[in-house]
Design an enzyme around this catalytic site. Sequence first.
Site, PDB file in Angstrom:
ATOM      1  N   LYS A  76     -40.165  61.886-113.318  1.00 23.47           N
ATOM      2  CA  LYS A  76     -40.535  61.716-111.915  1.00 23.47           C
ATOM      3  C   LYS A  76     -41.889  62.377-111.646  1.00 23.47           C
ATOM      4  O   LYS A  76     -42.157  63.478-112.153  1.00 23.47           O
ATOM      5  CB  LYS A  76     -39.441  62.333-111.034  1.00 23.47           C
ATOM      6  CG  LYS A  76     -39.601  62.151-109.530  1.00 23.47           C
ATOM      7  CD  LYS A  76     -38.399  62.772-108.835  1.00 23.47           C
ATOM      8  CE  LYS A  76     -38.460  62.631-107.329  1.00 23.47           C
ATOM      9  NZ  LYS A  76     -37.260  63.218-106.677  1.00 23.47           N
ATOM     10  N   SER A 150     -34.879  60.398-103.646  1.00 20.27           N
ATOM     11  CA  SER A 150     -36.299  60.155-103.804  1.00 20.27           C
ATOM     12  C   SER A 150     -36.687  59.764-105.231  1.00 20.27           C
ATOM     13  O   SER A 150     -37.807  59.276-105.468  1.00 20.27           O
ATOM     14  CB  SER A 150     -37.080  61.412-103.404  1.00 20.27           C
ATOM     15  OG  SER A 150     -36.745  62.515-104.238  1.00 20.27           O
ATOM     16  N   SER A 174     -31.193  63.398-104.280  1.00 22.34           N
ATOM     17  CA  SER A 174     -32.153  62.492-104.916  1.00 22.34           C
ATOM     18  C   SER A 174     -31.842  62.186-106.369  1.00 22.34           C
ATOM     19  O   SER A 174     -32.420  61.248-106.929  1.00 22.34           O
ATOM     20  CB  SER A 174     -33.561  63.093-104.820  1.00 22.34           C
ATOM     21  OG  SER A 174     -33.946  63.247-103.477  1.00 22.34           O
TER      22      SER A 174
END
Length: 598
Positions: A76, A150, A174
């Site tokens: 990420k 997210s 997330s």
Amino acid sequence: MPEPVGSISDLRTAYRDGRLTPADQVERVLDGLAGSGDGPVWISTVPADELRARAESLTRHGDPTSPLYGIPFAVKDNIDVAGMVTTAGCPDFGYEAVEDAPVVRRLLDAGALLVGKTNLDQFATGLTGSRSPYGRCESVFGGGLISGGSSSGSALAVAAGQVSFALGTDTAGSGRVPAALNGIVGLKPTRGLLSTAGVVPACRSLDCVSVFTPDVAGAVDVLHAARGVTTADPWGRPLPAERVVARMPGTLRLGVPWAEDLEFFGDTGQEARFAAGVQLLRTLVGSLRSVPLGAFFAAGDLLYQGPWVAERLVGLGDFLRSRPESVLAVTRAVLDTGGRYDAVDAFRGHHRLRELRAQVDKLWQDVDVLVVPTVGTTFTLDEIAEDPIGRNAMLGRYTQFANLLDLAAVTVPNGFTPTGRPASLTLLGPAFSDTTLARLAADLTTGGAANLDVAPPAPRPTDVLIAVVGRHLRGESRNGELLGYGGAFAGAARTAPLYRLYRMDTADGEGLPGLVRVAPDTSAGHPIEVELWRLPSAALGGLLAGVPAPLSLGWVRLHDGRDVLGFLCEAYAVSPPAEDISASGGWRAYRRSAATRR
């Protein structure tokens, strides 16, 4: 359509059998990236020549026994990778990282192949996957369904078969919501097990690095390869040695939410899927009871309706003030609420959270695992656009309390609703229950998840859990008695440090172990290795009738505070010449050391 790269176990087998090399695998990865179109999964990727060079080096000089040898993964883009720009979903915020985040470095040292950095809700603020200037992410199931966030790009890269695993982060859900909406596994470890050094913080005191994989076994592999305490991370915590080995599912007490605490926002398909998942779980665990979720929800409310939202401004406040135009309006609206709170509010919030944690801690005295829906319902991108903050909160109902309450979590697929929307379950437990949650999740997904729509078998008859310490252990001379009575092995455990173990002489020379409780506290005792077995209650009398004096059945206190039936010895029988073997830690360890001495 590009061929999926395969799971960690698939690739290990292929490498071991000589059917594949890391260099071969990289070409499959590059084909997958080329065939993925212009979708917003990736923010940046490792140049093809660098990726090929890394794979070639592994092929020629790498250690094929390394835990993640040749396994492609994604990160990420709020996690640092040396030489790559970290954007946190905001191009103007981007900076070139000078070193790898420790969690990334551990994976590279374990032989993994980094493919690139993935899209996310800006500054990891959101659960939808639609709050990014790099593009809105749609679920792999299509139909305009949100990907969840997210960690949207990380989940999509795994679900689409572009990598075997990916790192995300998880502050409010997330690492779990995107797993739910893309039909994969999301592991949110206990806070601190995976270092957050080199991670752009959302709420530094709550942040976790999370793991996405196609299966539970792969998530555990990554957890063990990546975990570790580093001096660069004051928030790090080691996994206690006694928690590395999972408890067996059959020993677990499962908590299921009170019916009045379950909210599916009118989604009857998700409600039915959750009920079916619980029915399957109850065939795997030792017992089940209903529990209230009020304290969990109250804790979760503190994340965005309390002073923790102000913590998001600690690292981002200066940027937000100097470059407000660089931040998406919805992200800025969430972050701006942090300015409402002062120091008094912060202490008031911490005091309230402490009260709620105390309530939840009491619950863990009665259950070992809590199952909840990961999300109560699903939304399309257009539906989220209509109410981005309100519907984001609905997605976080069952997730945003976890880190505030210091819980571990594993999310797994739970079939599909009649309208084709993915359903999911999340298993929650207290800090450091990670491997136990994963073991139950693995049994759930490999022991019937493909048949979730089939009526589950009737619950097993009520069994008795019993702790054995010596000759009844697996491989020992009297283990056959347990098997003959229909016993089933339910896992390894240790006693509380309240006991001593003795070896008493017997005519056959084998010796007889005797477990004696010696103290009301830990000053004189030792933790002793035991095995837990489940026996039909009707068999207990027959077993007791075959137990020779001075042994008997009584209550044994385990290291986790449970009291179970077990073999005990009367104290009069352990005077000399009985040998105190407590320091060995258990009967098997004593036998091994005795054999070595001979």
